[in-house]
Design a protein around this motif. Sequence first.
Motif, mmCIF file in Angstrom:
data_model
loop_
_atom_site.group_PDB
_atom_site.id
_atom_site.type_symbol
_atom_site.label_atom_id
_atom_site.label_comp_id
_atom_site.label_asym_id
_atom_site.label_seq_id
_atom_site.Cartn_x
_atom_site.Cartn_y
_atom_site.Cartn_z
ATOM 1 N N ALA A 151 25.153 -8.440 -49.577
ATOM 2 C CA ALA A 151 24.144 -8.740 -50.549
ATOM 3 C C ALA A 151 24.738 -9.777 -51.625
ATOM 4 C CB ALA A 151 23.437 -7.775 -51.411
ATOM 5 N N LEU A 152 25.889 -9.722 -51.908
ATOM 6 C CA LEU A 152 26.787 -10.421 -53.002
ATOM 7 C C LEU A 152 27.502 -11.511 -52.707
ATOM 8 C CD1 LEU A 152 27.113 -7.386 -55.511
ATOM 9 C CD2 LEU A 152 25.296 -9.106 -55.657
ATOM 10 N N LYS A 153 28.108 -11.166 -51.257
ATOM 11 C CA LYS A 153 28.933 -12.193 -50.773
ATOM 12 C C LYS A 153 28.689 -13.222 -49.745
ATOM 13 C CE LYS A 153 33.130 -10.273 -50.232
ATOM 14 N NZ LYS A 153 34.326 -9.325 -49.551
ATOM 15 N N THR A 154 28.607 -14.398 -49.742
ATOM 16 C CA THR A 154 28.412 -15.393 -48.762
ATOM 17 C C THR A 154 26.818 -15.060 -48.304
ATOM 18 O OG1 THR A 154 29.395 -14.195 -47.111
ATOM 19 C CG2 THR A 154 30.487 -15.788 -48.043
ATOM 20 N N ASN A 155 25.981 -14.908 -49.015
ATOM 21 C CA ASN A 155 24.468 -14.540 -48.818
ATOM 22 C C ASN A 155 23.888 -15.857 -49.397
ATOM 23 O OD1 ASN A 155 21.828 -13.622 -48.388
ATOM 24 N ND2 ASN A 155 21.916 -11.892 -50.126
ATOM 25 N N ALA A 156 23.130 -16.397 -48.473
ATOM 26 C CA ALA A 156 22.433 -17.680 -48.564
ATOM 27 C C ALA A 156 21.164 -17.295 -49.198
ATOM 28 C CB ALA A 156 22.141 -18.415 -47.344
ATOM 29 N N SER A 157 20.625 -16.098 -49.242
ATOM 30 C CA SER A 157 19.374 -15.787 -49.866
ATOM 31 C C SER A 157 19.444 -15.283 -51.134
ATOM 32 C CB SER A 157 18.741 -14.564 -49.214
ATOM 33 O OG SER A 157 18.663 -14.749 -47.688
ATOM 34 N N LEU A 158 20.833 -15.256 -51.880
ATOM 35 C CA LEU A 158 21.009 -14.917 -53.127
ATOM 36 C C LEU A 158 21.002 -16.096 -54.275
ATOM 37 C CD1 LEU A 158 21.748 -12.551 -55.320
ATOM 38 C CD2 LEU A 158 24.099 -13.062 -54.624
ATOM 39 N N ASP A 159 20.332 -16.089 -55.197
ATOM 40 C CA ASP A 159 20.456 -16.980 -56.316
ATOM 41 C C ASP A 159 21.410 -16.559 -57.225
ATOM 42 O OD1 ASP A 159 19.146 -19.761 -57.402
ATOM 43 O OD2 ASP A 159 19.409 -18.351 -59.064
ATOM 44 N N PHE A 160 21.466 -15.628 -57.766
ATOM 45 C CA PHE A 160 22.273 -14.952 -58.528
ATOM 46 C C PHE A 160 21.942 -13.504 -58.729
ATOM 47 C CE2 PHE A 160 19.430 -15.952 -61.924
ATOM 48 C CZ PHE A 160 19.412 -15.120 -63.013
ATOM 49 N N ALA A 161 23.065 -12.642 -59.189
ATOM 50 C CA ALA A 161 22.815 -11.152 -59.380
ATOM 51 C C ALA A 161 23.384 -10.620 -60.567
ATOM 52 C CB ALA A 161 23.523 -10.551 -58.130
ATOM 53 N N VAL A 162 22.927 -9.714 -61.260
ATOM 54 C CA VAL A 162 23.341 -8.878 -62.366
ATOM 55 C C VAL A 162 23.468 -7.689 -62.341
ATOM 56 C CG1 VAL A 162 22.762 -8.322 -64.685
ATOM 57 C CG2 VAL A 162 22.234 -10.938 -64.010
ATOM 58 N N LEU A 163 24.666 -7.131 -62.254
ATOM 59 C CA LEU A 163 24.794 -5.664 -62.069
ATOM 60 C C LEU A 163 25.320 -4.798 -63.563
ATOM 61 C CD1 LEU A 163 25.371 -7.012 -59.095
ATOM 62 C CD2 LEU A 163 26.722 -4.919 -58.623
ATOM 63 N N THR A 164 24.627 -3.706 -63.345
ATOM 64 C CA THR A 164 25.411 -2.878 -64.715
ATOM 65 C C THR A 164 25.853 -1.418 -64.288
ATOM 66 O OG1 THR A 164 23.122 -1.828 -64.998
ATOM 67 C CG2 THR A 164 23.656 -3.802 -65.998
ATOM 68 N N GLY A 165 26.764 -1.004 -64.765
ATOM 69 C CA GLY A 165 27.259 0.243 -64.570
ATOM 70 C C GLY A 165 28.586 0.618 -65.469
ATOM 71 N N VAL A 166 29.186 1.665 -65.314
ATOM 72 C CA VAL A 166 30.268 2.105 -65.978
ATOM 73 C C VAL A 166 31.590 1.789 -65.690
ATOM 74 C CG1 VAL A 166 31.530 4.547 -66.970
ATOM 75 C CG2 VAL A 166 28.949 3.989 -66.556
ATOM 76 N N LEU A 167 31.768 1.512 -64.113
ATOM 77 C CA LEU A 167 32.972 1.170 -63.755
ATOM 78 C C LEU A 167 33.271 -0.491 -63.933
ATOM 79 C CD1 LEU A 167 33.077 3.197 -60.159
ATOM 80 C CD2 LEU A 167 34.224 3.799 -62.275
ATOM 81 N N ARG A 168 34.357 -0.714 -63.984
ATOM 82 C CA ARG A 168 34.562 -2.074 -64.152
ATOM 83 C C ARG A 168 34.585 -2.652 -62.959
ATOM 84 N NH1 ARG A 168 36.279 -6.102 -68.151
ATOM 85 N NH2 ARG A 168 37.622 -7.518 -67.003
ATOM 86 N N ILE A 169 33.607 -3.701 -62.641
ATOM 87 C CA ILE A 169 33.464 -4.359 -61.199
ATOM 88 C C ILE A 169 34.746 -4.936 -60.749
ATOM 89 C CG2 ILE A 169 32.348 -6.040 -59.931
ATOM 90 C CD1 ILE A 169 29.819 -5.594 -61.650
#
Length: 253
Positions: A151-169
């Motif tokens: 979903a996040l890498k080389t996905n032509a259907s993605l404009d941008f993404a925002v992720l939240t979580g405890v672990l540092r991405i």
Amino acid sequence: TMDFCFFDYLFKFILQLTLAIEKAGTKYMKYQGQYPVIFISLKDIKNASWESMLDQWGIFLRRLYLRYTYLCDSPAVDDGMKDDFSRIIKRESTENELAGALTRLMEIMQAYYGKPVILLIDEYDAPIQNAWEDGFYDDCIRFMRHFLGSALKTNASLDFAVLTGVLRIAKESIFSGLNNLDVCSVMTDQYSDVFGFTPDEVSEIAAALQCSHMLPDIQAWYDGYRFGKADIYNPWSVINFFDGEFTIQVQHL
């Protein structure tokens, strides 16, 4: 009556914030309603075994797809996409198909709207933490690499993404090779004043509700966060404090 006054003010306060965004200018408002958006939270993907978690993924993705059944009414969505959509709804998908289901949904949405998707994921790391604690980390992390990576890498259907979580991405191996991340932690100044109420906002609420004399107590109890250089109050705690204060006043009337 007092409770009504409090929630009436809270509504007006939120409305003011919304209007402030609108007043920021056309460079922001021109994007309103212009892009398809997917919002998901993974907070409830917590199970005692991988088999149970995989079944939970099937249920979760079916519910997600059910929000968008209208997509399949468009001639812009081809038969292959509709077949894949149907398999998720009918719970007939393989593990690999489930892992790629988020990306597939984004592709279908782009076909329908003609625009790439904005993806918002809350608590992205909840399944990973659960799997580590219950001893099936390898199975889970393999699934998550596919689920999030596609979903996040080389996905032509993605404009941008925002992720939240405890672990540092940046430290999590499922994102290896993904080098265009902007990581905002509790130490970051950027956006630091938007994670809760600032002291000025709390003072404004207290003044409007004629509770300014309570500010020292509010600060002692709820001024417990520091994001970047900003002191932040927990919104839920502050709202409940004022609500409780009004309840006490009403009982004394």
